[in-house]
Design an enzyme around this catalytic site. Structure first.
Site, mmCIF file in Angstrom:
data_model
loop_
_atom_site.group_PDB
_atom_site.id
_atom_site.type_symbol
_atom_site.label_atom_id
_atom_site.label_comp_id
_atom_site.label_asym_id
_atom_site.label_seq_id
_atom_site.Cartn_x
_atom_site.Cartn_y
_atom_site.Cartn_z
ATOM 1 N N CYS A 76 -17.057 27.809 48.487
ATOM 2 C CA CYS A 76 -16.404 27.218 49.655
ATOM 3 C C CYS A 76 -16.606 25.697 49.657
ATOM 4 O O CYS A 76 -17.736 25.216 49.700
ATOM 5 C CB CYS A 76 -16.970 27.822 50.931
ATOM 6 S SG CYS A 76 -16.920 29.636 50.952
ATOM 7 N N CYS A 94 -16.887 37.595 66.565
ATOM 8 C CA CYS A 94 -16.901 36.145 66.713
ATOM 9 C C CYS A 94 -16.249 35.580 65.463
ATOM 10 O O CYS A 94 -16.703 35.835 64.349
ATOM 11 C CB CYS A 94 -18.344 35.666 66.845
ATOM 12 S SG CYS A 94 -18.543 33.877 66.816
ATOM 13 N N CYS A 137 -25.896 29.585 47.334
ATOM 14 C CA CYS A 137 -24.898 30.637 47.531
ATOM 15 C C CYS A 137 -23.986 30.726 46.312
ATOM 16 O O CYS A 137 -23.615 29.700 45.733
ATOM 17 C CB CYS A 137 -24.079 30.327 48.784
ATOM 18 S SG CYS A 137 -22.825 31.571 49.153
ATOM 19 N N CYS A 151 -26.509 37.767 67.467
ATOM 20 C CA CYS A 151 -25.307 37.786 66.631
ATOM 21 C C CYS A 151 -25.754 37.632 65.181
ATOM 22 O O CYS A 151 -26.575 36.764 64.867
ATOM 23 C CB CYS A 151 -24.373 36.646 67.019
ATOM 24 S SG CYS A 151 -22.878 36.530 66.019
ATOM 25 N N CYS A 180 -28.303 33.408 66.904
ATOM 26 C CA CYS A 180 -27.396 33.690 65.799
ATOM 27 C C CYS A 180 -28.191 33.680 64.498
ATOM 28 O O CYS A 180 -28.725 32.653 64.104
ATOM 29 C CB CYS A 180 -26.293 32.652 65.752
ATOM 30 S SG CYS A 180 -25.382 32.545 67.306
ATOM 31 N N ARG A 216 -16.380 28.025 71.554
ATOM 32 C CA ARG A 216 -17.666 27.365 71.284
ATOM 33 C C ARG A 216 -17.451 26.116 70.446
ATOM 34 O O ARG A 216 -16.788 26.163 69.403
ATOM 35 C CB ARG A 216 -18.600 28.319 70.550
ATOM 36 C CG ARG A 216 -19.977 27.729 70.260
ATOM 37 C CD ARG A 216 -20.881 28.731 69.556
ATOM 38 N NE ARG A 216 -20.969 29.960 70.331
ATOM 39 C CZ ARG A 216 -20.408 31.099 69.956
ATOM 40 N NH1 ARG A 216 -19.729 31.162 68.850
ATOM 41 N NH2 ARG A 216 -20.529 32.177 70.694
ATOM 42 N N CYS A 229 -18.966 23.680 52.159
ATOM 43 C CA CYS A 229 -20.315 24.183 52.441
ATOM 44 C C CYS A 229 -21.389 23.504 51.604
ATOM 45 O O CYS A 229 -21.291 23.427 50.375
ATOM 46 C CB CYS A 229 -20.342 25.693 52.215
ATOM 47 S SG CYS A 229 -21.918 26.445 52.651
#
Length: 423
Positions: free
Chosen positions: A69, A202, A65, A142, A109, A272, A72
């Site tokens: 972040c 969400c 990516c 999702c 998801c 969740r 991550c």
């Protein structure tokens, strides 16, 4: 405790606690912990009974990516030895989703690493959504693809998506310390885009990144203001090879207090337990079911979770039941306000981890963890599937607290490999 009685009364009325009350929950002692869980459990049972919604993650594109972040494993510059592969084809993704649905999952998801989808990526995901829905009647889908551009949420909705996940992760005040390649405001904007398109929103958080109690309360109150239908609570998985690899700040008791605080602030929302529950809650996971009404089944994006069979046994042994496909997740007043699963006009049905631009392993749709090249059969891994990492030599902490790198296992099965998934 007068505090807990007050919070239960407010939760049953859908009234927000004060910031001071939320902070007080986080400051309670271990001696009071069971009382805190019992009080928040009354609110959870009032709105959701003893049902537990199961969600299943499919990592459509893993690794490399461009965002930075810190939490991550898929971030720019990550040295974590995760699977890296490019987009799964619709039939591959549908096959991966089928394993989770067979295990009892109600929602799939679909997560992809990256800053955000191109229009071509939206086409890919739309084809995948259609393939999954054609083969599985009543399934909720999702999408979690990062920051959305204008019109993309509408296209996902038209393709059949029910929800969109994009986590705030931490407070606005500390967001720049965690990520520099996009802003907190960018994340809020994407949640607004999902709402506007009629998708069930969400959005959640990641705890354990060194934040203060005030930061946790700030982000949860910000989430309440955004009014998502589901709030995934991730607990940082400190992957070796990431900037936060040494951040082992959580105990099982701390995790339970955080979940209780979220339940009091968001009483009628699907809460969740997402990435990191096995690492940080450990044997206290059953208690967390009294606070949250939703979990992920099996593995996460780049890390392995508890065995799917163990998840189901845990739910049954704790006296809860798996929510069926014919049951509506959210309370009637939220469904009536927006139709389907949300409290917003045009929302889909039902309500998870975050990937895309800054998601934690299980978050969101709610998670932290990408992309790559090659054409490995079953998912496009560059070369053959990586060999399992050697087991860490670190012994479990004597008192059950402290760093537990022995519990962090890189996912080597399921999507992007030739091995059967954990579901």
């Amino acid at each position: 405790m007068d505090l807990l009685n007050t919070l239960v009364d407010k939760g049953l009325r859908r009234e927000s606690p004060t910031r001071e009350e939320a902070l007080a929950v986080l400051a309670t002692s271990d001696d009071d912990l069971l009382d805190v869980v019992a009080a928040a459990g009354k609110v959870r049972r009032h709105w959701f009974g003893r049902r537990v919604k199961l969600n299943y993650l499919v990592n459509l594109k893993s690794g490399l990516c461009p965002e930075d972040c810190s939490y991550c494993s898929q971030r720019l510059g990550s040295k974590a030895g995760i699977l890296k592969y490019t987009w799964l084809k619709p039939d591959q993704a549908s096959e991966a989703a089928a394993a989770g649905l067979a295990g009892g999952a109600k929602r799939v998801c679909l997560v992809a690493s990256g800053r955000g989808p191109t229009d071509r990526d939206v086409d890919r995901v739309s084809d995948t959504i259609k393939a999954i829905k054609e083969q599985n009647e009543g399934v909720e889908v999702c999408a979690c693809l990062g920051l959305l551009s204008d019109g993309q949420a509408e296209r996902l909705r038209e393709a059949g998506a029910d929800a969109y996940n994009h986590n705030l992760n931490t407070s606005e005040a500390t967001y720049g310390d965690i990520t520099t390649t996009h802003t907190y405001a960018d994340r809020v904007d994407t949640v607004h885009k999902a709402h506007a398109a009629g998708l069930s929103a969400c959005s959640g958080l990641i705890a354990g990144m060194g934040e203060s109690d005030e930061d946790l309360v700030d982000v949860v109150f910000s989430l309440r203001e955004l009014d998502p239908d589901s709030v995934p609570v991730n607990f940082l998985i400190p992957f070796e090879g990431t900037p936060l690899a040494k951040e082992w700040n959580l105990t099982p008791q701390r995790c339970l207090r955080i979940l209780a605080m979220v339940r009091f602030v968001c009483p009628d929302v699907e809460v969740r337990i997402a990435g990191g529950r096995e690492v940080h809650l450990r044997t206290m996971q059953p208690l967390a079911l009294h606070l949250a009404n939703s979990i992920f089944l099996g593995d996460y994006l780049t890390s392995e979770g508890q065995a799917g069979r163990a998840d189901l046994e845990m739910i049954a042994d704790a006296g809860f039941e798996v929510e069926g496909a014919d049951q509506v997740t959210l309370p009637e007043h939220r469904v009536a306000a927006g139709g389907g699963c949300g409290s917003h006009d045009g929302a889909g049905c039902g309500s998870q981890e975050d990937s895309g631009c800054g998601s934690h392993e299980g978050s969101g749709c709610g998670s932290h963890e990408g992309q790559g090249c090659g054409s490995h059969r079953g998912g496009g891994v560059c070369g053959s599937a990586a060999a399992p990492a050697e087991a860490p030599e670190t012994a479990p902490a004597a008192a059950g607290n402290g760093p537990r790198p022995d519990l962090v296992a890189v996912r080597r099965r399921g999507a992007g490999t030739d091995l059967a998934p954990n579901a």
